[in-house]
Design a protein around this motif. Structure first.
Motif, PDB file in Angstrom:
ATOM      1  N   THR A  16      -0.178  -1.255   6.796  1.00 55.02           N
ATOM      2  CA  THR A  16       0.600  -0.767   5.660  1.00 55.02           C
ATOM      3  C   THR A  16      -0.261   0.119   4.759  1.00 55.02           C
ATOM      4  N   GLN A  20       0.383   4.206   4.401  1.00 58.85           N
ATOM      5  CA  GLN A  20       0.681   4.837   3.112  1.00 58.85           C
ATOM      6  C   GLN A  20      -0.340   5.916   2.799  1.00 58.85           C
ATOM      7  N   HIS A 139       7.524  -1.648   1.253  1.00 52.10           N
ATOM      8  CA  HIS A 139       6.876  -1.128   2.463  1.00 52.10           C
ATOM      9  C   HIS A 139       6.346   0.273   2.160  1.00 52.10           C
ATOM     10  N   GLU A 140       5.553   0.794   3.075  1.00 53.20           N
ATOM     11  CA  GLU A 140       4.991   2.124   2.904  1.00 53.20           C
ATOM     12  C   GLU A 140       6.103   3.175   2.930  1.00 53.20           C
TER      13      GLU A 140
END
Length: 153
Positions: A16, A20, A139-140
């Motif tokens: 994650t 990102q 979440h990303e």
């Protein structure tokens, strides 16, 4: 050249955090002084930043990228700098992100700011803001899982 290093532990899995970080267009949301980052292709980005009262633009090349491990770059023009972001799995839900940069300040204002530790303070702040940015989302915002091998020396 000055060297700056900073680390932050984030409460997200390494995938994650890495995914990102590959979303360069989101950098202005957590990096002070970054006005815009455009990803031109898999290896090239264009940046618009504030340096004091001035706006600077430059291009950078991603020189190495390995999913869940590292992203390295160097500037192609503008402020001379290079660096690497590394991602270290601490456990299933925690990751340590480390930034290491070499920067060659241009002119009196940047040299003075460098001597006063402004860049180190800025990078530490950006890392803390990234922590809040990624931990504050479910979440990303996207991912790029491609691999860019290190160039031959």
């Amino acid at each position: 050249m000055s060297t700056v290093a900073a680390s932050v532990d984030v409460e997200v899995p390494v995938r994650t955090a890495y995914d990102q970080w590959t979303q360069f267009e989101t950098f202005p949301q957590f990096m002070l002084g970054v006005e815009a980052v455009d990803q031109l292709d898999d290896k090239h980005t264009h940046w618009r930043i504030h340096v004091g009262p001035s706006i600077r633009e430059f291009d950078a090349t991603i020189t190495e990228q390995h999913p869940d491990e590292r992203v390295a770059w160097k500037s192609d023009n503008g402020p001379n700098h290079a660096g690497v972001i590394t991602f270290h799995r601490l456990d299933d839900t925690h990751t340590r992100i480390t930034a290491q940069m070499e920067v060659d300040p241009e002119g009196f204002v940047e040299s003075a700011a460098d001597k006063l530790g402004v860049l180190k303070h800025r990078v530490n702040g950006d890392m803390r803001r990234f922590k809040h940015f990624i931990e504050g989302r479910p979440h990303e915002t996207g991912a790029w899982r491609g691999d860019i091998p290190r160039p031959d020396a």
